[in-house]
Design a protein around this motif. Structure first.
Motif, mmCIF file in Angstrom:
data_model
loop_
_atom_site.group_PDB
_atom_site.id
_atom_site.type_symbol
_atom_site.label_atom_id
_atom_site.label_comp_id
_atom_site.label_asym_id
_atom_site.label_seq_id
_atom_site.Cartn_x
_atom_site.Cartn_y
_atom_site.Cartn_z
ATOM 1 N N THR A 10 24.842 -4.454 -12.946
ATOM 2 C CA THR A 10 24.997 -4.944 -14.145
ATOM 3 C C THR A 10 24.275 -4.050 -15.085
ATOM 4 O OG1 THR A 10 24.834 -7.090 -13.509
ATOM 5 C CG2 THR A 10 24.360 -7.008 -15.887
ATOM 6 N N ALA A 11 24.917 -3.483 -16.191
ATOM 7 C CA ALA A 11 24.178 -2.521 -17.082
ATOM 8 C C ALA A 11 24.451 -3.471 -18.636
ATOM 9 C CB ALA A 11 25.176 -1.377 -17.312
ATOM 10 N N THR A 12 23.470 -3.727 -19.124
ATOM 11 C CA THR A 12 22.983 -4.500 -20.384
ATOM 12 C C THR A 12 22.428 -3.824 -21.489
ATOM 13 O OG1 THR A 12 22.819 -6.124 -18.664
ATOM 14 C CG2 THR A 12 22.136 -6.803 -21.076
ATOM 15 N N LEU A 13 22.804 -4.129 -22.619
ATOM 16 C CA LEU A 13 22.266 -3.464 -23.915
ATOM 17 C C LEU A 13 21.940 -4.836 -24.632
ATOM 18 C CD1 LEU A 13 21.662 -1.267 -25.756
ATOM 19 C CD2 LEU A 13 23.888 -1.643 -26.720
ATOM 20 N N THR A 14 20.533 -4.890 -24.832
ATOM 21 C CA THR A 14 20.037 -5.964 -25.451
ATOM 22 C C THR A 14 19.449 -5.372 -26.807
ATOM 23 O OG1 THR A 14 19.316 -6.955 -23.462
ATOM 24 C CG2 THR A 14 18.253 -7.780 -25.256
ATOM 25 N N GLY A 15 19.538 -6.303 -27.803
ATOM 26 C CA GLY A 15 18.850 -6.065 -29.100
ATOM 27 C C GLY A 15 18.164 -7.153 -29.674
ATOM 28 N N ARG A 16 16.884 -6.892 -30.172
ATOM 29 C CA ARG A 16 16.030 -8.214 -30.738
ATOM 30 C C ARG A 16 15.624 -7.504 -32.160
ATOM 31 N NH1 ARG A 16 14.493 -8.259 -25.172
ATOM 32 N NH2 ARG A 16 12.785 -6.356 -25.477
ATOM 33 N N TYR A 17 15.332 -8.426 -32.801
ATOM 34 C CA TYR A 17 15.224 -8.264 -34.461
ATOM 35 C C TYR A 17 14.142 -9.390 -34.839
ATOM 36 C CZ TYR A 17 15.241 -7.670 -39.312
ATOM 37 O OH TYR A 17 15.066 -7.612 -40.631
ATOM 38 N N GLY A 18 13.000 -8.871 -35.418
ATOM 39 C CA GLY A 18 11.970 -9.933 -35.911
ATOM 40 C C GLY A 18 12.283 -10.469 -37.005
ATOM 41 N N LEU A 19 12.829 -11.710 -37.146
ATOM 42 C CA LEU A 19 13.141 -12.424 -38.430
ATOM 43 C C LEU A 19 11.738 -12.640 -39.273
ATOM 44 C CD1 LEU A 19 15.780 -14.840 -37.109
ATOM 45 C CD2 LEU A 19 16.078 -12.790 -38.464
ATOM 46 N N SER A 20 10.684 -13.056 -38.647
ATOM 47 C CA SER A 20 9.335 -13.429 -39.263
ATOM 48 C C SER A 20 8.276 -13.025 -38.322
ATOM 49 C CB SER A 20 9.382 -14.884 -39.631
ATOM 50 O OG SER A 20 9.165 -15.628 -38.385
ATOM 51 N N ARG A 21 7.046 -13.312 -38.531
ATOM 52 C CA ARG A 21 5.917 -12.899 -37.570
ATOM 53 C C ARG A 21 5.977 -13.593 -36.525
ATOM 54 N NH1 ARG A 21 0.481 -14.533 -37.257
ATOM 55 N NH2 ARG A 21 0.789 -16.191 -38.460
ATOM 56 N N ARG A 22 6.737 -14.868 -36.359
ATOM 57 C CA ARG A 22 6.850 -15.845 -35.223
ATOM 58 C C ARG A 22 8.075 -16.031 -34.631
ATOM 59 N NH1 ARG A 22 2.695 -21.050 -35.676
ATOM 60 N NH2 ARG A 22 0.694 -19.866 -36.176
ATOM 61 N N MET A 23 9.004 -15.498 -35.328
ATOM 62 C CA MET A 23 10.555 -15.762 -35.005
ATOM 63 C C MET A 23 11.124 -14.210 -34.626
ATOM 64 S SD MET A 23 13.298 -18.118 -36.813
ATOM 65 C CE MET A 23 12.257 -19.540 -36.492
ATOM 66 N N GLU A 24 12.175 -14.323 -33.658
ATOM 67 C CA GLU A 24 13.017 -13.168 -33.529
ATOM 68 C C GLU A 24 14.411 -13.639 -32.775
ATOM 69 O OE1 GLU A 24 11.606 -10.686 -30.229
ATOM 70 O OE2 GLU A 24 12.320 -11.860 -28.758
ATOM 71 N N ILE A 25 15.278 -12.921 -33.025
ATOM 72 C CA ILE A 25 16.598 -13.386 -32.585
ATOM 73 C C ILE A 25 17.235 -12.246 -31.567
ATOM 74 C CG2 ILE A 25 17.923 -12.076 -34.383
ATOM 75 C CD1 ILE A 25 19.991 -14.207 -34.325
ATOM 76 N N GLU A 26 17.984 -12.437 -30.699
ATOM 77 C CA GLU A 26 18.360 -11.300 -29.681
ATOM 78 C C GLU A 26 19.774 -11.741 -29.297
ATOM 79 O OE1 GLU A 26 16.078 -10.805 -25.415
ATOM 80 O OE2 GLU A 26 17.893 -12.134 -25.065
ATOM 81 N N ALA A 27 20.387 -10.458 -28.982
ATOM 82 C CA ALA A 27 21.799 -10.546 -28.652
ATOM 83 C C ALA A 27 21.829 -9.572 -27.390
ATOM 84 C CB ALA A 27 22.661 -10.056 -29.742
ATOM 85 N N LYS A 28 22.733 -10.155 -26.166
ATOM 86 C CA LYS A 28 22.649 -9.473 -25.191
ATOM 87 C C LYS A 28 24.207 -9.268 -24.580
ATOM 88 C CE LYS A 28 19.658 -10.180 -21.939
ATOM 89 N NZ LYS A 28 19.045 -11.043 -20.830
ATOM 90 N N LEU A 29 24.502 -7.997 -24.583
ATOM 91 C CA LEU A 29 25.820 -7.695 -24.093
ATOM 92 C C LEU A 29 25.932 -6.893 -22.662
ATOM 93 C CD1 LEU A 29 27.197 -6.061 -27.434
ATOM 94 C CD2 LEU A 29 27.708 -8.348 -26.589
ATOM 95 N N PRO A 30 26.457 -7.713 -21.589
ATOM 96 C CA PRO A 30 26.300 -6.993 -20.205
ATOM 97 C C PRO A 30 27.938 -6.480 -19.563
ATOM 98 C CG PRO A 30 26.400 -9.432 -19.975
ATOM 99 C CD PRO A 30 26.675 -9.113 -21.666
ATOM 100 N N TYR A 31 27.610 -5.440 -18.827
ATOM 101 C CA TYR A 31 28.855 -5.064 -18.273
ATOM 102 C C TYR A 31 28.527 -4.937 -16.709
ATOM 103 C CZ TYR A 31 32.887 -2.124 -16.874
ATOM 104 O OH TYR A 31 34.058 -1.677 -16.470
#
Length: 450
Positions: free
Chosen positions: A195-216
């Motif tokens: 499984t090859a995966t590209l994951t992206g995370r972004y810090g919305l605030s000092r305590r919160m983040e959002i993540e997206a994951k796309l696997p192949y």
């Protein structure tokens, strides 16, 4: 410095007094000798006057040194009032060490007042802290450290898993335990999954983040078996494979508290899994009429392997990290809920379909725990255990025959090396401890911060 200067001045004054005493106490043997005695008396008077002037100068120097000492004492008292003892104790041990460097000595412990004023942080002001948990070599899917506000992380990863299983089926009946009337079916299945995966995370605030994951996903299975109800002596090998995009995921994480030294950090998360991968019910199964029932024909194995689960899922979880110098203890608990699907059909050969009705996969209760330790400011390793308990699958409200609760246990060892502030490589190796768990798992991740 001031004390030693005062001592030297006092020593010089004492020496002058001793010299003057010795000179004054000398017998004036030649005083009555006329002109020679008068000349000697005049020279002695000059010497005494010179000594008095020197003593006066030394006295003025001592007074000046005393004033300087008093000024230094007042400065030290002012510094002590600006930082109470409690604040000074809290300041010790903080600073560059929290960014991975060595701790600078606090004032009063190998560092003078001038050095304290020349430091990066003013006296009495604690260095700024982001309140995030310390980093550890990651072992599990969910990270513990959140992305800083306004920053994002791209993490390409590659995971390989291998598993093998053996199944022995007795088709017939026994007269005595040592005598079987019928056939023996033996199957050996070997599975390879990459499984090859590209994951992206972004810090919305000092305590919160959002993540997206796309696997192949790329999968290949090899099944070695004997055909049912035949007396064939040769084994049959059934190879199949599949490659396509996997199930995309979206997650949201929030740090519940500040945490700190000897205080645990808690991070809550909610993950949603789609079914963008190739559906298990959309691939063709090796059956001509039916795959179940008395008139089933074929092996019942898929001719092309799916790359997704075929069900939407939602997973809440809670992760905790507890710093305890020099180690960091961590763990999490989660529950994966798979949403049921109605009007499910299985594709078989000849373009036909077999209705399955409503299918509801069992939920997955999982927990894990581990320990991480830093080897130096760049390298760290972690050791942990991950366990998942999968409930039985139900079809049309009834448990599927042969479906049982499955226990998956994996022992994990991870290693992390930081190239710089923005590049890190993480390697994790997992060994299956139960028969249903993959024999070995190997994953490599390289998070890149921006």
């Amino acid at each position: 410095m001031q004390t030693s200067a005062r001592g030297r001045a006092a020593a010089a004054a004492v020496a002058l007094l001793l010299c003057s005493g010795q000179s004054a106490g000398q017998p004036a043997a030649t005083a009555g000798g006329g002109a020679a005695g008068g000349e000697a008396g005049g020279q002695l008077g000059d010497k005494l006057e010179s000594m008095r002037r020197q003593l006066e100068e030394q006295k003025q120097l001592l007074l000046q040194l005393r004033r300087q000492v008093d000024e230094q004492q007042r400065s030290l008292l002012q510094l002590g009032g600006a930082m109470p003892a409690e604040a000074l104790a809290a300041q010790r041990g903080t600073g560059p060490a929290e960014q991975g460097g060595a701790a600078a000595p606090a004032q009063g412990q190998g560092q003078g007042p001038a050095q304290a004023r020349a430091g990066q942080a003013p006296v009495g002001a604690a260095p700024a802290k982001d309140g995030r948990p310390p980093e550890v070599a990651p072992l599990f899917e969910q990270p513990g450290v959140l992305t800083a506000k306004g920053h994002y992380v791209l993490e390409p990863s590659l995971q390989f898993g291998y598993s093998s299983s053996n199944r022995v089926a007795l088709v017939g009946y026994t007269i005595i335990p040592a005598l079987l009337i019928g056939l023996v079916d033996v199957r050996e299945v070997k599975r390879n999954t990459t499984t090859a995966t590209l994951t992206g995370r972004y810090g919305l605030s000092r305590r919160m983040e959002i993540e997206a994951k796309l696997p192949y996903v790329y999968r290949s299975d090899a099944t070695v078996s004997r055909e049912y109800f035949t007396g064939a002596a040769n084994e049959r090998v059934f190879d199949t494979s599949g490659r396509a995009a996997g199930d995309a995921e979206l997650a949201l994480r929030y740090q519940l508290n500040e945490g700190g030294a000897d205080r645990a950090y808690y991070v809550g998360a909610l993950r949603f899994k789609s079914r963008t991968g190739r559906d298990p019910f959309s691939v063709v199964t090796d059956c001509t009429k039916r795959c179940t029932g008395p008139d089933a024909t074929g092996t019942g194995l898929p001719l092309e392997l799916p790359t997704g689960s075929g069900f939407y899922a939602l997973q809440p979880s809670l992760t905790w990290l507890y710093p305890s110098d020099p180690a960091i203890f961590f763990g999490s608990v989660s529950y994966l809920h798979n949403f049921r699907r109605s009007n499910v059909e299985r594709r078989i050969q000849g373009g036909q379909s077999e209705p399955l009705g409503t299918v509801a996969p069992g939920g997955v209760l999982g927990f894990n725990f581990g320990m991480g330790m830093a080897l130096n400011d760049k390298a760290a390793f972690s050791l942990g255990y991950d366990h998942s308990s999968i409930a039985r699958t139900r079809q049309n409200g009834v448990a599927v025959p042969g479906s049982v609760r499955i226990q998956l246990g994996t022992l994990l060892l991870g290693f992390s090396y930081r190239f710089n502030d923005k590049r890190t490589v993480n390697v994790a190796v997992g060994a299956g401890l139960t028969r249903d768990t993959p024999d070995v798992q190997l994953s490599v991740r390289m998070p890149m911060s921006f």
